[in-house]
Scaffold this active site. Structure first.
Site, PDB file in Angstrom:
ATOM      1  N   HIS A  21      -2.003  -3.910   4.056  1.00  0.00           N
ATOM      2  CA  HIS A  21      -2.558  -3.942   2.696  1.00  0.00           C
ATOM      3  C   HIS A  21      -2.081  -2.716   1.939  1.00  0.00           C
ATOM      4  CE1 HIS A  21      -6.466  -4.537   0.085  1.00  0.00           C
ATOM      5  NE2 HIS A  21      -5.464  -4.056  -0.637  1.00  0.00           N
ATOM      6  N   HIS A 201      -7.717 -10.717  -2.023  1.00  0.00           N
ATOM      7  CA  HIS A 201      -8.707  -9.659  -2.142  1.00  0.00           C
ATOM      8  C   HIS A 201     -10.053 -10.344  -2.405  1.00  0.00           C
ATOM      9  CE1 HIS A 201      -5.253  -7.078  -2.611  1.00  0.00           C
ATOM     10  NE2 HIS A 201      -5.948  -6.020  -2.974  1.00  0.00           N
ATOM     11  N   GLU A 204     -14.353  -6.773  -2.350  1.00  0.00           N
ATOM     12  CA  GLU A 204     -14.072  -5.347  -2.593  1.00  0.00           C
ATOM     13  C   GLU A 204     -15.221  -4.823  -3.467  1.00  0.00           C
ATOM     14  OE1 GLU A 204     -10.512  -4.569  -4.889  1.00  0.00           O
ATOM     15  OE2 GLU A 204     -10.541  -2.419  -4.430  1.00  0.00           O
ATOM     16  N   ASP A 282      -3.848   0.733   0.745  1.00  0.00           N
ATOM     17  CA  ASP A 282      -4.031   0.105  -0.566  1.00  0.00           C
ATOM     18  C   ASP A 282      -3.047   0.664  -1.604  1.00  0.00           C
ATOM     19  OD1 ASP A 282      -5.177  -1.752  -2.266  1.00  0.00           O
ATOM     20  OD2 ASP A 282      -7.093  -0.736  -2.493  1.00  0.00           O
ATOM     21  N   ASP A 283      -3.415   1.767  -2.260  1.00  0.00           N
ATOM     22  CA  ASP A 283      -2.564   2.384  -3.292  1.00  0.00           C
ATOM     23  C   ASP A 283      -2.509   3.889  -3.004  1.00  0.00           C
ATOM     24  OD1 ASP A 283      -2.282   0.000  -5.248  1.00  0.00           O
ATOM     25  OD2 ASP A 283      -4.431   0.129  -4.869  1.00  0.00           O
TER      26      ASP A 283
HETATM   27  N1  ADE Z   1      -4.187  -3.932  -7.217  1.00  0.00           N
HETATM   28  C1  ADE Z   1      -3.817  -2.766  -6.687  1.00  0.00           C
HETATM   29  N2  ADE Z   1      -4.808  -2.244  -5.959  1.00  0.00           N
HETATM   30  C2  ADE Z   1      -5.853  -3.106  -6.033  1.00  0.00           C
HETATM   31  C3  ADE Z   1      -7.158  -3.129  -5.481  1.00  0.00           C
HETATM   32  N3  ADE Z   1      -7.637  -2.155  -4.708  1.00  0.00           N
HETATM   33  N4  ADE Z   1      -7.943  -4.179  -5.777  1.00  0.00           N
HETATM   34  C4  ADE Z   1      -7.500  -5.159  -6.558  1.00  0.00           C
HETATM   35  N5  ADE Z   1      -6.281  -5.186  -7.082  1.00  0.00           N
HETATM   36  C5  ADE Z   1      -5.456  -4.171  -6.833  1.00  0.00           C
HETATM   37 ZN    ZN Z   2      -5.450  -3.946  -2.683  1.00  0.00          ZN
END
Ligand code: ADE
Ligand code: ZN
Length: 340
Positions: A21, A201, A204, A282-283
């Site tokens: 992810h 997703h 969350e 994630d990011d």
């Molecule tokens: N796009 C990038 N990161 C995300 C996240 N954590 N949740 C939903 N969309 C995303």
């Molecule tokens: Zn994500």
């Protein structure tokens, strides 16, 4: 052999791990934002790299996405996508990642006139270099932006078809609340009919009902995040019984205020309940850490044992889309480290 108790970081680094992810656009570091903005003469509202990084204070998913979609605008040429992806693979390799399944958002690029041929060219070239230089295997998973319409998602699926050999699954991301999986049933039906796997997703920020919908309506192979399942015992029992993986992103959950403090994160509780939880970043350019940072945060914050971190590494291989013979090879290597 490295000892977990005396050197947990290098023990976890040595465990073969899959990262399942990670949004490639979320690996865009502030330094690269500035160098690409300079290359293209794009004005930025922040004077320097440190000010930009310091602006990464989010209070929920939307407050992050608003900044994240601005960052994407500096990616224009195939070389930009190559450098972005290659930098990530190098960083992941340093953390002991052996296999990656990478998300990207086709609509973020198509909607500003960047053709998918450019995006695939750059990313695919980097994935080939990552295999050659670091031995990292990979899959690509384009995601539909759920704040846009299902018609837009369907048009995007059509636009992806010339590149069908470059990806194995489709996903669903962006603003979760108010955009349930049920909105995308026709496009996921079509994707599965084309032989694609599906992920989404869910849970969350959204309710457990979104996880049920992802499972029952979109027939996903994995849930991305999914931490909201804990509010529904029947759902947790199903996820555990069917070994449906959750790709959990601890530092992301803290940065986006899903949990206040890492000590309150539920990944350990879910692991103990028998769910196939995995760890991802994630990011990472926005959330303060790559895969090993995520592992260390939960190892320290939740007092994970050696058995726990080995289970998380094992789950990541189990949950991947690798063929079973490659999974077996990694399971054997994990066992050898665990019992050394
Ligand atoms: N796009 C990038 N990161 C995300 C996240 N954590 N949740 C939903 N969309 C995303
Ligand atoms: Zn994500």
């Amino acid at each position: 052999m490295i000892n977990f108790k005396s050197d947990p970081k290098n023990f976890i680094r040595a465990l073969p791990k899959a990262e399942l992810h990670v949004h490639i656009e979320g690996t865009l570091e502030p330094e690269m934002v500035f160098s690409l903005a300079g290359k293209y003469g794009i004005p930025l509202t922040y004077p320097d790299v440190d000010t930009l990084r310091n602006a990464y204070n989010f209070h929920d998913l939307q407050s992050f996405l608003d900044i994240y979609y601005q960052g994407v605008l500096v990616l224009k040429e195939a070389d930009d996508f190559f450098q972005l992806t290659y930098n990530y693979l190098k960083r992941a390799h340093d953390d002991g990642v052996v296999h990656v399944e990478i998300f990207f958002d086709p609509q973020s690029h198509l909607d500003r006139g960047i053709p998918l041929s450019i995006v695939f060219e750059g990313i695919n070239r980097a994935l080939a270099s990552g295999l050659k230089d670091f031995g990292i295997t990979s899959r690509l998973i384009p995601c539909f932006l759920r704040h846009l319409s299902s018609e837009s998602a369907m048009a995007t699926l059509d636009a992806l078809m010339p590149f069908r050999d470059s990806f194995c699954a489709v996903g669903l991301d962006s603003s979760e609340k108010g955009n349930p999986p049920s909105k995308f049933v026709p496009v996921f039906d079509q994707a599965r009919a084309l032989g694609l796997l599906t992920v989404a997703h869910a849970g969350e920020e959204g309710p457990p009902s979104y996880i049920w919908e992802a499972l029952d309506l979109l027939q996903v192979a994995r849930i991305d995040h999914g931490v909201g399942c804990e509010a529904d015992d029947v759902l947790c029992e199903r996820l555990a019984a069917e070994r449906i993986p959750l790709t959990v992103c601890p530092l992301s959950n803290i940065k986006l205020a899903v949990f206040k403090r890492i000590e309150q994160h539920n990944i350990k509780r879910l692991l103990k309940r028998g769910l196939c939880v995995t760890v991802s970043s994630d990011d990472p350019a926005y959330f303060g850490g790559y895969l090993l940072d995520n592992f260390m945060a939960i190892t320290e914050g939740l007092e994970l044992s050696e058995e726990d971190v080995v289970a998380l590494a094992r789950n990541s291989i189990e949950a991947s889309f690798l063929p079973s013979d490659e999974k077996t090879r990694w399971f054997n290597k994990i066992e050898r480290i665990a019992h050394a």
